[in-house]
Design an enzyme around this catalytic site. Structure first.
Site, PDB file in Angstrom:
ATOM      1  CG  ASP A   1      -2.014   1.031   1.152  1.00 43.07           C
ATOM      2  OD1 ASP A   1      -2.969   0.953   1.954  1.00 43.07           O
ATOM      3  OD2 ASP A   1      -1.934   1.899   0.256  1.00 43.07           O
TER       4      ASP A   1
ATOM      5  CG  HIS B   1      -1.387   4.976   3.175  1.00 42.03           C
ATOM      6  ND1 HIS B   1      -1.495   6.077   3.995  1.00 42.03           N
ATOM      7  CD2 HIS B   1      -2.283   4.093   3.635  1.00 42.03           C
ATOM      8  CE1 HIS B   1      -2.405   5.862   4.924  1.00 42.03           C
ATOM      9  NE2 HIS B   1      -2.896   4.664   4.727  1.00 42.03           N
TER      10      HIS B   1
ATOM     11  CG  HIS C   1     -10.411   0.553   2.024  1.00 36.82           C
ATOM     12  ND1 HIS C   1     -11.039   1.450   2.852  1.00 36.82           N
ATOM     13  CD2 HIS C   1      -9.106   0.610   2.320  1.00 36.82           C
ATOM     14  CE1 HIS C   1     -10.133   2.059   3.614  1.00 36.82           C
ATOM     15  NE2 HIS C   1      -8.954   1.560   3.309  1.00 36.82           N
TER      16      HIS C   1
ATOM     17  CD  GLU D   1      -4.670  -0.456  -0.813  1.00 34.80           C
ATOM     18  OE1 GLU D   1      -4.622  -1.683  -0.709  1.00 34.80           O
ATOM     19  OE2 GLU D   1      -5.160   0.278   0.069  1.00 34.80           O
TER      20      GLU D   1
HETATM   21  O1  LIG Z   1      -5.749   0.195   2.803  1.00 35.90           O
HETATM   22  C1  LIG Z   1      -6.037   0.591   3.925  1.00 35.90           C
HETATM   23  O2  LIG Z   1      -6.474  -0.101   4.872  1.00 35.90           O
HETATM   24  C2  LIG Z   1      -5.959   2.029   4.135  1.00 35.90           C
HETATM   25  O3  LIG Z   1      -5.042   2.673   3.280  1.00 35.90           O
HETATM   26  C3  LIG Z   1      -5.815   2.471   5.544  1.00 35.90           C
HETATM   27  O4  LIG Z   1      -4.524   2.344   6.007  1.00 35.90           O
HETATM   28  C4  LIG Z   1      -6.288   3.908   5.556  1.00 35.90           C
HETATM   29  O5  LIG Z   1      -7.508   3.948   4.891  1.00 35.90           O
HETATM   30  C5  LIG Z   1      -6.516   4.424   6.882  1.00 35.90           C
HETATM   31  O6  LIG Z   1      -7.636   3.719   7.429  1.00 35.90           O
HETATM   32  C6  LIG Z   1      -6.799   5.889   6.786  1.00 35.90           C
HETATM   33  O7  LIG Z   1      -6.964   6.355   8.084  1.00 35.90           O
HETATM   34 MG   LIG Z   2      -5.002   1.646   1.435  1.00 33.63          MG
END
Ligand SMILES: O=C(O)[C@H](O)[C@@H](O)[C@@H](O)[C@H](O)CO
Ligand SMILES: [Mg+2]
Length: 382
Positions: free
Chosen positions: A183, A185, A285, A209
């Site tokens: 990720d 991110h 997600h 991701e």
């Molecule tokens: O893929 C995942 O779970 C997400 O990137 C996660 O890390 C974020 O959505 C986080 O929750 C944002 O506060």
């Molecule tokens: Mg993510």
């Protein structure tokens, strides 16, 4: 039947539950939240709730359109998360009234189980390897980890090497007995994503991701053209009108709509069908709570293109509460060999411990995501 009341409960670690009551005593639960903006979503839920009181909860499609199109300004994370949680609760009510799980109401199972993946935290490669080893012992063989720390808009090769080194050590430790997604991110600029993806190609991660932020989605097809690694995104897209554009542009192999951000079950079922039409897979997600996860699972069990499901057991965000802490029927989130089985109870199939919810919703500290800054003081993407 008429909707009589909406009650919201902000809860640790960073969740919000919604209870919708009706004049016939049937209650539905949803999980409307955007991580870090729970109070904004709470306000939106109650603003939208004004349009729902006195309405028939069975008319989910009409109520969804009223909530979405009834406002001149629409879409985005706050309003679509509010609609998502309300929609989940309405499906919960419908299933309870008709005595059937939501996946049954959406046409029945398309699969017998769905593969789950687990987040693995840790900043040093040794911690990540330790985390994977522990999670393998409880049945997981598919994981997700952050692909890198903060990354400068144009950064140096040492930062690239650090990111690649973690992945190299994971492959070194486990070979291809496990799979893992990386990720990014949204932390990485397009030029750095190009370099990172090139260096990571040889380790064949299961997916990458959010290689760039959703607002830079025009880079997804360009990055996909340079690599064999499947590109995934979707947690920061909030309606089928946003997903339409990325499907049309191409480049994404995996769509990751969030059932608590992208309009709920009604909207995400449509998104999953749109993705299938483009031969794109679905991996909802879900770093959130049990109602959000249940909503994901109902979509997974009616979408042939669903491939794996995120869940938050042990996730680094779950400080103060764990995934099933507010659930009475924990055993119904049945897992077998790293796969979820379908939820069999009517509605969403989650039996919420309301007493605990009420008790734990008092003086909740509001979770905020960290604000990162580069060494030069400029704001970095977290
Ligand atoms: O893929 C995942 O779970 C997400 O990137 C996660 O890390 C974020 O959505 C986080 O929750 C944002 O506060
Ligand atoms: Mg993510």
């Amino acid at each position: 039947m008429k909707i009589t009341k909406l009650t919201t409960y902000r809860l640790p670690p960073r969740w919000m539950f919604l209870k919708i009551e009706t004049d016939e005593g049937v209650v539905g639960w949803g999980e409307p939240v955007i991580e870090g903006r729970a109070k904004s979503v709470e306000a939106a839920v109650h603003e939208l709730g004004e349009m729902l009181i006195g309405q028939d909860p069975a008319r989910i499609n009409d109520l969804w359109q009223v909530m979405y199109r009834g406002g001149f300004y629409r879409g985005g994370p706050i309003l679509m998360s509010a609609i998502a949680g309300i929609d989940q609760a309405l499906w919960d009510i419908k299933g309870k009234v008709l005595n059937a799980p939501v996946w049954q109401l959406l046409g029945g199972q398309v699969r017998d189980k769905i593969k789950a993946y687990s987040w693995v935290g840790g900043d040093r490669p040794a911690d990540v390897i330790e985390g994977i080893t522990a999670l393998r012992k409880i049945g997981f063989d598919t994981f997700k980890l952050n692909g890198c720390e903060e990354m400068g808009i144009i950064d140096n090769s040492r930062k690239i090497d650090d990111a690649v080194n973690t992945v190299a050590q994971i492959r070194e430790a486990f070979g291809n007995e496990i799979e893992f997604g990386l990720d990014f991110h949204g932390r990485v600029s397009a030029p750095m994503a190009k370099v990172l993806i090139k260096e990571l190609e040889q380790y064949r991660p299961l997916f990458i991701e959010e290689p760039v932020l959703a607002e830079q989605a025009e880079y997804y097809p360009r990055l996909a053209a340079q690599t064999h690694i499947p590109i995934a995104a979707g947690e920061r897209m909030f309606s089928r009108f946003e997903f339409k554009r990325v499907l049309e542009a191409g480049g994404l192999a995996i769509l990751q709509p969030d059932l608590s951000h992208a309009g709920g079950i009604t909207e995400c079922f449509k998104i999953s069908g749109m993705a299938e039409a483009y031969d794109v897979s679905l991996a909802p997600h879900c770093p959130l709570g049990p109602i959000a996860l249940a909503a994901c699972l109902h979509i997974d069990f009616v979408s042939r293109n669903a491939v794996f499901q995120e869940q938050s057991m042990g996730i680094h965000y779950n400080k103060g509460a764990e995934l099933l802490d507010f659930v009475k029927n924990k055993e119904d989130f049945k897992m077998d060999g790293g796969h979820f089985m379908p939820l069999m109870k009517p509605g969403l199939g989650v039996d919420i411990d309301e007493e605990q919810v009420i008790a734990r919703s008092k003086n909740v500290t509001d979770w905020r995501n960290p604000l990162w800054r580069y060494p030069d003081g400029a704001v970095a993407e977290w």
